[in-house]
Design a protein around this motif. Structure first.
Motif, PDB file in Angstrom:
ATOM      1  N   ASP A   1       0.825  -1.208   0.000  1.00 35.58           N
ATOM      2  CA  ASP A   1       0.000   0.000   0.000  1.00 35.58           C
ATOM      3  C   ASP A   1       0.860   1.260   0.000  1.00 35.58           C
ATOM      4  OD1 ASP A   1      -2.880  -1.105   0.499  1.00 35.58           O
ATOM      5  OD2 ASP A   1      -1.603  -2.168   1.920  1.00 35.58           O
ATOM      6  N   LEU A   2       1.878   1.284   0.861  1.00 34.36           N
ATOM      7  CA  LEU A   2       2.763   2.441   0.974  1.00 34.36           C
ATOM      8  C   LEU A   2       4.202   1.943   0.872  1.00 34.36           C
ATOM      9  CD1 LEU A   2       1.159   4.102   4.161  1.00 34.36           C
ATOM     10  CD2 LEU A   2       0.548   4.523   1.771  1.00 34.36           C
ATOM     11  N   ALA A   3       4.964   2.501  -0.058  1.00 31.31           N
ATOM     12  CA  ALA A   3       6.367   2.120  -0.219  1.00 31.31           C
ATOM     13  C   ALA A   3       7.243   3.361  -0.139  1.00 31.31           C
ATOM     14  CB  ALA A   3       6.579   1.401  -1.547  1.00 31.31           C
ATOM     15  N   PHE A   4       8.324   3.255   0.595  1.00 27.63           N
ATOM     16  CA  PHE A   4       9.301   4.331   0.723  1.00 27.63           C
ATOM     17  C   PHE A   4      10.608   3.829   0.105  1.00 27.63           C
ATOM     18  CE2 PHE A   4       6.319   4.465   4.314  1.00 27.63           C
ATOM     19  CZ  PHE A   4       5.715   5.679   4.048  1.00 27.63           C
ATOM     20  N   VAL A   5      10.995   4.441  -1.024  1.00 21.49           N
ATOM     21  CA  VAL A   5      12.046   3.878  -1.878  1.00 21.49           C
ATOM     22  C   VAL A   5      13.095   4.945  -2.183  1.00 21.49           C
ATOM     23  CG1 VAL A   5      12.500   2.765  -4.106  1.00 21.49           C
ATOM     24  CG2 VAL A   5      10.357   2.284  -2.886  1.00 21.49           C
ATOM     25  N   ASP A   6      14.363   4.541  -2.199  1.00 19.03           N
ATOM     26  CA  ASP A   6      15.483   5.466  -2.385  1.00 19.03           C
ATOM     27  C   ASP A   6      15.516   6.094  -3.778  1.00 19.03           C
ATOM     28  OD1 ASP A   6      17.304   5.113   0.123  1.00 19.03           O
ATOM     29  OD2 ASP A   6      16.750   3.072  -0.448  1.00 19.03           O
ATOM     30  N   LEU A   7      15.888   7.374  -3.790  1.00 18.80           N
ATOM     31  CA  LEU A   7      16.117   8.111  -5.044  1.00 18.80           C
ATOM     32  C   LEU A   7      17.231   9.126  -4.763  1.00 18.80           C
ATOM     33  CD1 LEU A   7      15.390   8.799  -7.969  1.00 18.80           C
ATOM     34  CD2 LEU A   7      13.584  10.290  -7.091  1.00 18.80           C
TER      35      LEU A   7
ATOM     36  N   GLY B   1      22.263   7.151 -12.791  1.00 17.88           N
ATOM     37  CA  GLY B   1      22.006   5.897 -12.084  1.00 17.88           C
ATOM     38  C   GLY B   1      21.053   6.037 -10.918  1.00 17.88           C
ATOM     39  N   ALA B   2      20.675   7.263 -10.591  1.00 18.93           N
ATOM     40  CA  ALA B   2      19.813   7.481  -9.426  1.00 18.93           C
ATOM     41  C   ALA B   2      18.474   6.784  -9.558  1.00 18.93           C
ATOM     42  CB  ALA B   2      19.598   8.982  -9.208  1.00 18.93           C
ATOM     43  N   ARG B   3      17.974   6.656 -10.803  1.00 18.08           N
ATOM     44  CA  ARG B   3      16.621   6.146 -11.018  1.00 18.08           C
ATOM     45  C   ARG B   3      16.564   4.634 -11.207  1.00 18.08           C
ATOM     46  NH1 ARG B   3      16.796  10.747 -14.341  1.00 18.08           N
ATOM     47  NH2 ARG B   3      16.717   9.542 -16.266  1.00 18.08           N
ATOM     48  N   LEU B   4      17.695   3.967 -11.224  1.00 17.92           N
ATOM     49  CA  LEU B   4      17.699   2.524 -11.483  1.00 17.92           C
ATOM     50  C   LEU B   4      16.824   1.769 -10.484  1.00 17.92           C
ATOM     51  CD1 LEU B   4      21.464   1.820 -12.331  1.00 17.92           C
ATOM     52  CD2 LEU B   4      19.507   1.612 -13.875  1.00 17.92           C
ATOM     53  N   GLY B   5      17.029   2.035  -9.186  1.00 13.79           N
ATOM     54  CA  GLY B   5      16.332   1.277  -8.154  1.00 13.79           C
ATOM     55  C   GLY B   5      14.841   1.523  -8.143  1.00 13.79           C
ATOM     56  N   ILE B   6      14.444   2.782  -8.139  1.00 11.90           N
ATOM     57  CA  ILE B   6      13.016   3.097  -8.049  1.00 11.90           C
ATOM     58  C   ILE B   6      12.297   2.693  -9.336  1.00 11.90           C
ATOM     59  CG2 ILE B   6      13.169   5.496  -8.873  1.00 11.90           C
ATOM     60  CD1 ILE B   6      11.146   6.211  -6.623  1.00 11.90           C
ATOM     61  N   SER B   7      12.969   2.791 -10.478  1.00 17.04           N
ATOM     62  CA  SER B   7      12.347   2.380 -11.739  1.00 17.04           C
ATOM     63  C   SER B   7      12.093   0.875 -11.755  1.00 17.04           C
ATOM     64  CB  SER B   7      13.237   2.763 -12.928  1.00 17.04           C
ATOM     65  OG  SER B   7      13.372   4.170 -13.020  1.00 17.04           O
ATOM     66  N   TYR B   8      13.071   0.112 -11.318  1.00 17.15           N
ATOM     67  CA  TYR B   8      12.893  -1.346 -11.263  1.00 17.15           C
ATOM     68  C   TYR B   8      11.771  -1.697 -10.299  1.00 17.15           C
ATOM     69  CZ  TYR B   8      13.887  -6.309 -10.915  1.00 17.15           C
ATOM     70  OH  TYR B   8      13.767  -7.686 -10.942  1.00 17.15           O
TER      71      TYR B   8
ATOM     72  N   ALA C   1       3.771   6.274 -13.478  1.00 14.31           N
ATOM     73  CA  ALA C   1       4.221   7.514 -12.837  1.00 14.31           C
ATOM     74  C   ALA C   1       3.238   8.025 -11.793  1.00 14.31           C
ATOM     75  CB  ALA C   1       4.457   8.590 -13.905  1.00 14.31           C
ATOM     76  N   ASP C   2       1.941   7.736 -11.978  1.00 20.31           N
ATOM     77  CA  ASP C   2       0.955   8.223 -11.017  1.00 20.31           C
ATOM     78  C   ASP C   2       1.110   7.583  -9.642  1.00 20.31           C
ATOM     79  OD1 ASP C   2      -0.102   9.887 -12.879  1.00 20.31           O
ATOM     80  OD2 ASP C   2      -1.823   8.613 -13.387  1.00 20.31           O
ATOM     81  N   LYS C   3       1.812   6.479  -9.586  1.00 16.59           N
ATOM     82  CA  LYS C   3       2.064   5.839  -8.293  1.00 16.59           C
ATOM     83  C   LYS C   3       3.066   6.630  -7.451  1.00 16.59           C
ATOM     84  CE  LYS C   3       1.506   1.097 -10.075  1.00 16.59           C
ATOM     85  NZ  LYS C   3       0.655   0.446  -9.074  1.00 16.59           N
ATOM     86  N   VAL C   4       3.906   7.431  -8.122  1.00 16.38           N
ATOM     87  CA  VAL C   4       4.982   8.155  -7.438  1.00 16.38           C
ATOM     88  C   VAL C   4       4.415   9.422  -6.797  1.00 16.38           C
ATOM     89  CG1 VAL C   4       7.234   9.257  -7.687  1.00 16.38           C
ATOM     90  CG2 VAL C   4       6.657   7.242  -9.076  1.00 16.38           C
ATOM     91  N   VAL C   5       4.636   9.563  -5.513  1.00 18.98           N
ATOM     92  CA  VAL C   5       4.087  10.693  -4.767  1.00 18.98           C
ATOM     93  C   VAL C   5       4.972  11.919  -4.962  1.00 18.98           C
ATOM     94  CG1 VAL C   5       3.450  11.541  -2.470  1.00 18.98           C
ATOM     95  CG2 VAL C   5       3.054   9.133  -3.083  1.00 18.98           C
TER      96      VAL C   5
ATOM     97  N   PHE D   1       6.675   6.572  -2.268  1.00 18.94           N
ATOM     98  CA  PHE D   1       7.229   7.828  -1.772  1.00 18.94           C
ATOM     99  C   PHE D   1       8.749   7.808  -1.965  1.00 18.94           C
ATOM    100  CE2 PHE D   1       3.290   7.197   0.450  1.00 18.94           C
ATOM    101  CZ  PHE D   1       2.775   8.461   0.732  1.00 18.94           C
ATOM    102  N   PRO D   2       9.299   8.654  -2.832  1.00 17.54           N
ATOM    103  CA  PRO D   2      10.759   8.722  -2.952  1.00 17.54           C
ATOM    104  C   PRO D   2      11.385   9.250  -1.660  1.00 17.54           C
ATOM    105  CG  PRO D   2       9.683   9.709  -4.851  1.00 17.54           C
ATOM    106  CD  PRO D   2       8.626   9.519  -3.806  1.00 17.54           C
ATOM    107  N   MET D   3      12.562   8.733  -1.322  1.00 19.27           N
ATOM    108  CA  MET D   3      13.275   9.193  -0.125  1.00 19.27           C
ATOM    109  C   MET D   3      14.765   9.211  -0.424  1.00 19.27           C
ATOM    110  SD  MET D   3      13.192   5.939   2.498  1.00 19.27           S
ATOM    111  CE  MET D   3      14.215   4.502   2.210  1.00 19.27           C
ATOM    112  N   HIS D   4      15.556   9.602   0.563  1.00 23.46           N
ATOM    113  CA  HIS D   4      17.012   9.695   0.407  1.00 23.46           C
ATOM    114  C   HIS D   4      17.351  10.678  -0.714  1.00 23.46           C
ATOM    115  CE1 HIS D   4      20.639   7.903   2.066  1.00 23.46           C
ATOM    116  NE2 HIS D   4      21.177   7.945   0.866  1.00 23.46           N
ATOM    117  N   LEU D   5      16.591  11.761  -0.757  1.00 19.62           N
ATOM    118  CA  LEU D   5      16.695  12.719  -1.853  1.00 19.62           C
ATOM    119  C   LEU D   5      17.803  13.750  -1.648  1.00 19.62           C
ATOM    120  CD1 LEU D   5      12.851  13.258  -2.079  1.00 19.62           C
ATOM    121  CD2 LEU D   5      14.234  12.422  -3.985  1.00 19.62           C
TER     122      LEU D   5
END
Length: 259
Positions: free
Chosen positions: A183-189, A196-203, A238-242, A214-218
């Motif tokens: 339901d809620l995910a907090f993922v590094d960006l 290479g910043a987007r590799l993890g969150i894109s996958y 993309a609409d999933k990204v807060v 929710f992107p974090m580690h910004l």
């Protein structure tokens, strides 16, 4: 109503009906020793006294762990702490915050790929392959993921080799989530890695069923979020990204997400 507060860096506060979950709290001054120094501006929201309080720490780095979290024990002796097994609490911290034997019963250490239940909260951990843990939590009918240091890291002198190894571990660990609905995910960006910043969150977006990410580690580089949302490979996702545009922002999410 589910209330999510982005405090700063990796710190989020998730307020539910009966529980408050705090992830990776650090004070505003925690990163002043970085190069260059970073002054944080977020503040902890008021934590309702009638809800059970849980602090989650993903790793021992200065941007994820601060001994100040134990200060809440003085006023709320039923506060629960979940720490990675490899995090050591110093004698100075024990003394400063009065972490007696009774108080330490509220502190739970957990290793990688372990499962525990603490009251109504079910916790499963993943292995970042660096330090600490990532958390998959079920509470009040919600599945919540906090990545901690689990990311597709892409930097260093031997960047290509490091990225390959980090990416392989990232994909391996995320297999544990493919059958889950998050339901809620907090993922590094982390924009310091450049392209290479987007590799993890894109996958993550392409392979893990998650409603809100929710992107974090910004490191206060909120412009990275727009780059993710505009990525043509993420069309329809993309609409999933807060959208987070500042520290301290609060999101109120309808209650119908509960199962």
């Amino acid at each position: 109503m589910i209330r999510v507060t982005f405090v700063h860096q990796d710190c989020f506060v998730v307020e539910l009906d009966r529980h408050v979950l705090v992830f990776d709290y650090i004070p505003e001054t925690a990163l002043l020793d970085c190069e260059p120094p970073v002054r944080l501006h977020g503040h902890m929201p008021v934590l309702p006294e009638d809800k059970r309080l849980y602090f989650f720490v993903s790793n021992s780095r200065m941007d994820a762990y601060a001994p100040e979290i134990f200060g809440w024990l003085k006023e709320r002796k039923d506060t629960v702490y979940i720490l990675p097994r490899d995090l050591k609490i110093s004698g100075e911290t024990r003394k400063k915050y009065g972490l007696t034997l009774a108080a330490r019963r509220q502190i739970h250490k957990i290793g990688v790929r372990q499962e525990v239940e603490l009251g109504d909260v079910k916790i499963r951990t993943l292995n970042p392959n660096t330090i600490g843990v990532a958390y998959f939590i079920t509470c009040e009918g919600l599945n919540i993921y906090h990545a901690g240091d689990l990311n597709w890291w892409n930097w260093g002198v031997e960047r290509e080799l490091y990225s390959h190894m980090s990416g392989a571990n990232y994909k391996r660990e995320l297999r544990h989530l493919k059958e889950k609905h998050i339901d809620l995910a907090f993922v590094d960006l982390d924009g310091r890695m450049g392209e290479g910043a987007r590799l993890g969150i894109s996958y993550f977006l392409r392979h893990i069923p998650a409603d809100l990410v929710f992107p974090m580690h910004l490191w206060q580089d909120f412009g990275q979020i727009a780059a993710v949302k505009e990525d043509p490979e993420l069309r329809g996702l993309a609409d999933k990204v807060v959208d987070i545009d500042r520290e301290g922002i609060v999101f109120e999410i309808p209650d119908d997400r509960r199962r």
